[in-house]
Enzyme design. Structure first.
Site, PDB file in Angstrom:
ATOM      1  CB  THR A  51      37.326  47.378  35.216  1.00 46.07           C
ATOM      2  OG1 THR A  51      38.050  48.618  35.089  1.00 46.07           O
ATOM      3  CG2 THR A  51      36.861  47.190  36.641  1.00 46.07           C
ATOM      4  CE1 TYR A  52      41.235  50.337  31.535  1.00 43.96           C
ATOM      5  CE2 TYR A  52      43.455  49.647  30.997  1.00 43.96           C
ATOM      6  CZ  TYR A  52      42.566  50.635  31.351  1.00 43.96           C
ATOM      7  OH  TYR A  52      43.022  51.923  31.502  1.00 43.96           O
ATOM      8  CB  SER A  53      38.576  43.262  28.207  1.00 44.30           C
ATOM      9  OG  SER A  53      38.617  44.181  27.137  1.00 44.30           O
TER      10      SER A  53
END
Length: 320
Positions: free
Chosen positions: A60-62
């Site tokens: 889910t990072y960026s």
């Protein structure tokens, strides 16, 4: 660079891990200060030049673009078997259900451009999915060769212990690493989680080892895009500024005593506490050079006590 083993896995890791939350498309609206693909690759290449070949990202990072940028940069600069890639699962539909884990690993591998992960980390504890369901699903990934080893992140000690027992009792793969919230300004996991990890030879790879920069500069805030816009960091640290700034000031004093930077003193404190590989984020190559200098700093027991004796109990941040 110094190296160590990742718990009981047999995987060799450098004693600094590059956190990849700084990489990704800011249009994802996760963070306004993330780096574009070229900027990200510059940081990744410099890390490799310094001997840092352990990279931590998340699905889910960026919105997944962190994984994409990392995978692209690694493919252009180093052989796959020369790096240790970690990613995470939880902040997605279904959290840690068997269905979610089976789905999310495929997306992660595709974005990274690899057919296996060295380390797959559960990003939090899932209160809604049975422990046995999660551990069996993770074990299937290990058996299938999609994941070499398993890790966990911020949770309560009893939760981690119960997950380890479930894996052990069923003959499934156990966790070899713990990525918890830990630094001189936040030490609540010293009560239970860290002792449990040490008992089980689980490697400690804490996130936010510099307390989002508050252990790396003499002033509490900085005139940077991240300092101005990082609401998560403000939520974790600013409510206890009145007490914690005294600890940061002591780190600054020791930096002057040792002719070192505050970053180096703080990372040296982590090493003195038995941390395997703190996860450091960097938006400039000079920050990596600074961090690597920590290996030249050796804190005495008195130095460690001097940093710690101003600490007061904090509200739990990370496990919930």
């Amino acid at each position: 660079m110094e190296y160590t083993k990742l718990g009981n896995s047999g995987i060799t890791i450098p004693r600094l891990c590059l956190g990849c939350m700084s990489f990704g498309d800011p249009a994802s609206k996760m963070h306004a200060w993330t780096l574009n693909p070229d900027q990200s690759e510059e940081i990744i290449k410099h890390a490799l030049d310094l001997g840092i070949n352990f990279f931590d990202t998340a699905n889910t990072y960026s919105a997944g673009t962190s994984e994409e940028y990392l995978g692209r940069a690694l493919k252009r600069n180093i052989a796959r078997d020369k790096v240790v890639i970690a990613s995470k699962v939880y902040f997605n539909e279904g959290n840690l259900s068997a269905t979610a884990i089976a789905r999310e690993i495929e997306g992660t591998l595709k974005r990274l451009g690899t057919d296996y992960l060295d380390l797959y980390i559960i990003h939090r504890f899932d209160y809604n999915t049975p422990i046995e369901e999660t551990m069996e699903a993770l074990n299937k990934l290990v058996v299938a060769g999609k994941v070499r080893a398993l890790g966990a992140s911020a949770m309560y000690g009893y939760q981690f212990y119960n997950m380890q027992l479930a894996a052990r009792d069923n003959g499934w793969a156990q966790f070899v690493s713990m990525q918890n919230h830990y630094n001189p300004l936040y030490r609540e996991d010293e009560r239970e989680l860290i002792p449990i990890c040490k008992q089980m030879n689980v490697a400690l790879t804490p996130y936010s080892p510099l307390a989002a920069g508050r252990c790396a500069r003499p002033d509490w805030d900085a005139n940077t895009m991240r300092s101005k816009t990082d609401k998560v960091a403000h939520g974790k640290y600013d409510s206890t500024e009145d007490t914690d700034i005294a600890i940061a000031r002591r780190i600054h004093e020791l930096a002057e005593k040792h002719s070192a930077s505050m970053t180096q003193i703080t990372l040296a404190w982590h090493f003195a506490k038995g941390i395997s590989s703190p996860i450091i984020g960097a938006t400039k190559t000079k920050y990596l050079d600074d961090a690597v200098g920590a290996f030249d700093v050796k804190l005495s027991a008195e130095d460690v006590t001097y940093i710690e004796e101003k600490y007061v109990a904090h509200k739990v941040m990370g496990a919930r």
